[in-house]
Design a protein around this motif. Structure first.
Motif, PDB file in Angstrom:
ATOM      1  N   LEU A  17       0.833  -1.204   0.000  1.00 59.19           N
ATOM      2  CA  LEU A  17       0.000   0.000   0.000  1.00 59.19           C
ATOM      3  C   LEU A  17       0.864   1.250   0.000  1.00 59.19           C
ATOM      4  O   LEU A  17       0.543   2.243  -0.653  1.00 59.19           O
ATOM      5  CB  LEU A  17      -0.939  -0.005   1.200  1.00 59.19           C
ATOM      6  N   HIS A  76      -0.398  -8.194  -2.300  1.00 58.06           N
ATOM      7  CA  HIS A  76      -0.692  -7.260  -3.388  1.00 58.06           C
ATOM      8  C   HIS A  76      -1.577  -7.927  -4.439  1.00 58.06           C
ATOM      9  O   HIS A  76      -2.623  -7.399  -4.808  1.00 58.06           O
ATOM     10  CB  HIS A  76       0.588  -6.748  -4.035  1.00 58.06           C
ATOM     11  N   TRP A  80      -4.919  -6.712  -2.201  1.00 54.48           N
ATOM     12  CA  TRP A  80      -5.004  -5.286  -2.498  1.00 54.48           C
ATOM     13  C   TRP A  80      -5.395  -5.000  -3.942  1.00 54.48           C
ATOM     14  O   TRP A  80      -6.214  -4.108  -4.194  1.00 54.48           O
ATOM     15  CB  TRP A  80      -3.695  -4.578  -2.163  1.00 54.48           C
ATOM     16  N   SER A  86      -4.793  -0.784  -4.405  1.00 54.31           N
ATOM     17  CA  SER A  86      -3.539  -0.323  -5.011  1.00 54.31           C
ATOM     18  C   SER A  86      -3.789   0.817  -5.978  1.00 54.31           C
ATOM     19  O   SER A  86      -3.103   1.842  -5.957  1.00 54.31           O
ATOM     20  CB  SER A  86      -2.841  -1.471  -5.741  1.00 54.31           C
TER      21      SER A  86
END
Length: 102
Positions: A17, A76, A80, A86
């Motif tokens: 992040l 990720h 995210w 993201s």
């Protein structure tokens, strides 16, 4: 073999992040990976410096950096990115969220 700190795992989940905040959408994925690895290296060094009472251990740093980087890449792509976090963080500061001029 040194233990992997729970802080390393936490940093591994949060640092993608941070990479989203400091990069733009046009930044290459390779550059983002290098930034993530560098941030994990700093976190691993700080983890060993502050959380290891026995003394500084380079092997522990390497294991911590590797573990947090793997967790970072996994969160990720697994959490995210599918949630859009993201991309939303990359829009911060770009003016896309600013109110239109009337």
């Amino acid at each position: 073999m040194p233990d992997i700190s729970q802080w390393a795992l936490l940093w591994g989940a949060v640092l993608p992040l941070v990479v989203g905040l400091v990069t733009t959408r046009v930044t290459s994925s390779g550059a983002k990976a290098v930034i993530l690895l560098a941030l994990n290296a700093v976190a691993g060094l700080l983890d060993q410096f502050f959380l290891t009472p026995e003394g500084f251990d380079w092997k522990g740093v390497g294991i911590t950096v590797l573990a947090s980087f793997i967790v970072g890449v996994a969160t990720h792509f697994g959490l995210w990115k599918p949630l859009g976090a993201s991309e939303a963080l990359q829009d911060v500061g770009s003016g896309k969220h600013a109110a239109p001029d009337n």
